[in-house]
Design an enzyme around this catalytic site. Sequence first.
Site, PDB file in Angstrom:
ATOM      1  N   ASP A  44      20.417 -68.626   9.242  1.00 13.78           N
ATOM      2  CA  ASP A  44      19.531 -68.589  10.421  1.00 13.78           C
ATOM      3  C   ASP A  44      18.126 -69.051  10.031  1.00 13.78           C
ATOM      4  O   ASP A  44      17.244 -69.184  10.877  1.00 13.78           O
ATOM      5  CB  ASP A  44      19.525 -67.213  11.097  1.00 13.78           C
ATOM      6  N   LYS A 113      28.004 -64.025   7.929  1.00 12.20           N
ATOM      7  CA  LYS A 113      27.092 -63.157   7.166  1.00 12.20           C
ATOM      8  C   LYS A 113      26.346 -62.268   8.166  1.00 12.20           C
ATOM      9  O   LYS A 113      25.931 -62.748   9.228  1.00 12.20           O
ATOM     10  CB  LYS A 113      26.100 -63.989   6.347  1.00 12.20           C
ATOM     11  N   GLU A 177      18.448 -60.102  -1.279  1.00  9.95           N
ATOM     12  CA  GLU A 177      17.248 -60.938  -1.115  1.00  9.95           C
ATOM     13  C   GLU A 177      16.002 -60.177  -1.556  1.00  9.95           C
ATOM     14  O   GLU A 177      15.742 -59.056  -1.103  1.00  9.95           O
ATOM     15  CB  GLU A 177      17.118 -61.398   0.351  1.00  9.95           C
TER      16      GLU A 177
HETATM   17  O1  KIV Z   1      19.200 -67.750   6.471  1.00 11.20           O
HETATM   18  C1  KIV Z   1      19.260 -67.961   5.257  1.00 11.20           C
HETATM   19  O2  KIV Z   1      19.021 -69.073   4.805  1.00 11.20           O
HETATM   20  C2  KIV Z   1      19.632 -66.842   4.396  1.00 11.20           C
HETATM   21  C3  KIV Z   1      19.571 -66.973   2.936  1.00 11.20           C
HETATM   22  C4  KIV Z   1      18.742 -67.872   2.235  1.00 11.20           C
HETATM   23  C5  KIV Z   1      20.246 -65.952   2.148  1.00 11.20           C
HETATM   24  O3  KIV Z   1      19.978 -65.833   4.875  1.00 11.20           O
END
Ligand code: KIV
Length: 259
Positions: A44, A113, A177
């Site tokens: 996202d 995710k 993260e």
């Molecule tokens: O949205 C994203 O790019 C992410 C990561 C870099 C882990 O969640």
Amino acid sequence: MKRITVPDIVARKGKEKITSLTAYDYITARILDEGGVDIILVGDSASMVMQGNESTIPITMDEMIYHTRMVSRAVRRALVVGDMPFGSYQESISEGVRNAIRFMKEGGAHAVKVEGGMEVVDLVERLTSFGIPVMGHIGLMPQRVHQLGGYKLVRDEGMVEVAKALEEAGVFAIVLEKVPVDIARRITESVSIPTIGIGAGPHVDGQVLVFHDIVGLSGMKLKFVRQYVDGYAIFLDAVRRFVEDVKEGLFPSEEESYG
Ligand code: KIV
């Protein structure tokens, strides 16, 4: 070429490091796939990198599906993970299930995710019970930037228990993260699924970064990012030379024209 599956990723734990980068479009996904990246995350972060928003919050489900579809079309080997955007799973479990299914049916993703700790355990259980693979995401959760007051390092020992609960609920991997090295290591040693770090140091099972950061196209200079090329300068130079060539009558040449 053999596709990387969810069980392949889980089996890598303790044996071979996992690599992951973000992609939001067809050509980037092709480059990543050919480059040997194991997991292509349609993050996202597209909200900031592609759309120029200040956070990940504004991007919609429809926009995420649009990006995921382009990426899926390009990928032959990597596992494609669609990132559940803010507002796509917070209201109810059924909303989360509906949107995860959209990622797989319309976007062609192999997994989703979900950012969150104990509060997403029930959703993870439900999704995995239907055969939808889920990657967890703890530590800094950018969708909560306004509550956190910025993109800060998360020093919370409780994350070890949260990671265990997510594993129990069925996630096949967890993104950590902006987590201190010692906590990331403890989490990695406490779960039997892979941990994928971003700003979490070396003692994790894999690394994920935003592609535009490593090629110098996002304008971000972050401590935990290694920038391999200055893509912005390279493209800017190409554009300036094109402008100059056209203005000076140097492009097109005879060879670049039809006879
Ligand atoms: O949205 C994203 O790019 C992410 C990561 C870099 C882990 O969640």
